[in-house]
Scaffold this active site. Structure first.
Site, PDB file in Angstrom:
ATOM      1  N   THR A  13      -0.457  -1.560   4.926  1.00  0.00           N
ATOM      2  CA  THR A  13      -1.278  -1.660   6.078  1.00  0.00           C
ATOM      3  C   THR A  13      -0.149  -2.304   7.167  1.00  0.00           C
ATOM      4  OG1 THR A  13      -3.366  -1.406   5.311  1.00  0.00           O
ATOM      5  CG2 THR A  13      -3.003  -2.614   7.581  1.00  0.00           C
ATOM      6  N   SER A  60      -0.227   0.847  -1.015  1.00  0.00           N
ATOM      7  CA  SER A  60      -0.269   0.337  -2.428  1.00  0.00           C
ATOM      8  C   SER A  60      -1.014   0.677  -3.504  1.00  0.00           C
ATOM      9  CB  SER A  60      -0.292  -1.128  -2.302  1.00  0.00           C
ATOM     10  OG  SER A  60      -1.576  -1.849  -2.050  1.00  0.00           O
ATOM     11  N   THR A  93      -2.045  -4.553   0.511  1.00  0.00           N
ATOM     12  CA  THR A  93      -2.737  -5.648   0.048  1.00  0.00           C
ATOM     13  C   THR A  93      -3.569  -5.198  -1.149  1.00  0.00           C
ATOM     14  OG1 THR A  93      -4.634  -5.067   1.491  1.00  0.00           O
ATOM     15  CG2 THR A  93      -2.781  -7.002   1.877  1.00  0.00           C
ATOM     16  N   ASP A  94      -3.767  -3.917  -1.297  1.00  0.00           N
ATOM     17  CA  ASP A  94      -4.705  -3.408  -2.562  1.00  0.00           C
ATOM     18  C   ASP A  94      -4.263  -3.695  -4.010  1.00  0.00           C
ATOM     19  OD1 ASP A  94      -6.378  -2.705  -0.408  1.00  0.00           O
ATOM     20  OD2 ASP A  94      -5.908  -0.467  -0.426  1.00  0.00           O
TER      21      ASP A  94
HETATM   22  N1  LIG Z   1      -4.311  -3.729   3.872  1.00  0.00           N
HETATM   23  C1  LIG Z   1      -3.712  -3.179   2.955  1.00  0.00           C
HETATM   24  O1  LIG Z   1      -2.456  -3.158   3.050  1.00  0.00           O
HETATM   25  C2  LIG Z   1      -4.526  -1.879   2.563  1.00  0.00           C
HETATM   26  C3  LIG Z   1      -3.630  -0.725   2.020  1.00  0.00           C
HETATM   27  N2  LIG Z   1      -4.535   0.310   1.785  1.00  0.00           N
HETATM   28  C4  LIG Z   1      -2.417  -0.931   1.117  1.00  0.00           C
HETATM   29  O2  LIG Z   1      -2.864  -1.498   0.133  1.00  0.00           O
HETATM   30  O3  LIG Z   1      -1.725  -0.153   1.078  1.00  0.00           O
END
Ligand SMILES: NC(=O)C[C@H](N)C(=O)O
Length: 325
Positions: A13, A60, A93-94
């Site tokens: 993100t 991710s 973050t995932d």
């Molecule tokens: N906040 C994020 O980065 C979530 C995103 N879907 C990822 O993990 O790539």
């Protein structure tokens, strides 16, 4: 010699973009390049110059075991260089906690390795990516960060790779380490530490993926009330190299699942779906041939078992890893 921070971008993100600045969930992750992310944070300039690597630009949840191995090799090559004093990785973050733990076990260095990301896409109202990136660089530039293992920096907090987990679907205050708490905070451009991880990592880790292209196949099976035989039978039929069996409460496995999974030819580690606390050995584990995950989450237990299996298939030694790492 003047040293620099190496920046590695993988996507997420923090590199994402929405149709409007109020689009906080329907945006596309992994769009902007590292150069574009950096350009939006002028405050990072005084900490440069940097060494740049655009490793990937993905969401991710799409990361693979092969990516982890490749990333560990890239980070290791960078920290081996005398002109690099630390590494900052931007990441979705995932699966950030998994990548962080993987690097914590496979990169051998005392230099700071810091992972950051964001919960709101670039350009969104109150986007958190710019401040997170700036603070991650500041943490990597703080000498107290040396020897702390791989660190996750978001929302002003520093967490250790072993214990950190994503706890909320969308809130910027999503990362926490329920068992041990945050290791520290970033304030006024500097990292302040109040705790350290007691488990082996980086320079004390025996795991090494230098000569690996793949890892043993370890799968996760989560149990639930009223589970029938079909799911465990199907998973066992795929004949994995190892299984993380996620039980209820203190890792309790329903009777029918226990009957299907006991004393198989591959190691099985009991973990818990509760999200915190320890799974310790009970007398029935010796009967079923199960190992236990200590306080590792199922997804981190999987990483440790994959790496453990590159060293041994001996159950006692594998169990020791779970109490050491
Ligand atoms: N906040 C994020 O980065 C979530 C995103 N879907 C990822 O993990 O790539």
């Amino acid at each position: 010699m003047d040293t620099k921070i190496a920046l590695i971008a993988t996507g997420g993100t923090i590199a994402g973009q929405g149709a409007s600045d109020t689009d906080l969930t329907g945006y596309t992750p992994g769009v902007l390049g590292l150069d574009e992310i950096l350009a939006s944070v002028p405050g990072t300039k005084p900490y440069g110059p940097y060494a740049y690597t655009q490793f990937s630009n993905i969401e991710s949840s799409d990361i693979t075991v092969k990516d982890w191995i490749k990333l560990a090799k890239v980070v290791q090559r960078l920290v081996n260089r005398d002109d690099i004093s630390g590494v900052v990785i931007t990441h979705g973050t995932d699966s950030m906690e998994e990548t962080a733990y993987f690097l914590n076990l496979t990169v051998h260095t005392d230099k700071p390795v810091v992972i950051t990301g964001s919960m709101r896409p670039a350009g969104a109202i109150s986007a958190d990516g710019p401040i997170n990136l700036l603070q991650a660089i500041q943490v990597a530039r703080t000498s107290e960060s040396i020897g702390k293992g791989v660190l996750v920096v978001l929302n002003g907090y520093i967490d250790g790779a072993r214990d950190v987990s994503k706890r909320n679907t969308t809130n910027v205050a999503t990362f926490d380490s329920p068992l041990v708490g945050h290791l520290g905070i970033v304030q006024d451009g500097k990292a302040y530490y109040y705790r350290t991880s007691t488990r082996r990592h980086t320079n004390q880790s025996i795991f090494d993926v230098t000569d690996c292209e793949e890892l043993p196949r370890v799968v996760i099976l989560t149990c639930y009330g009223g589970m029938d035989d079909m799911v465990p039978l199907s998973v066992v039929a795929t004949n994995p190299d190892g299984l993380i069996l996620v039980g209820l409460g203190h890792g309790t496995i329903p009777q029918n699942v226990r009957q299907i999974t006991q004393n198989l030819s591959f190691p099985i580690v009991r973990a818990s779906r509760t999200g915190s606390g320890m799974v310790s050995a009970v007398p029935q584990d010796a009967v079923a041939g199960y190992l236990v995950s200590d306080t590792l989450s199922p997804q981190k237990a999987r990483i440790l078992l994959m790496l453990g299996l590159t060293k041994t298939k001996h159950l006692k030694t594998l169990q020791e890893y779970f109490h050491e790492y």
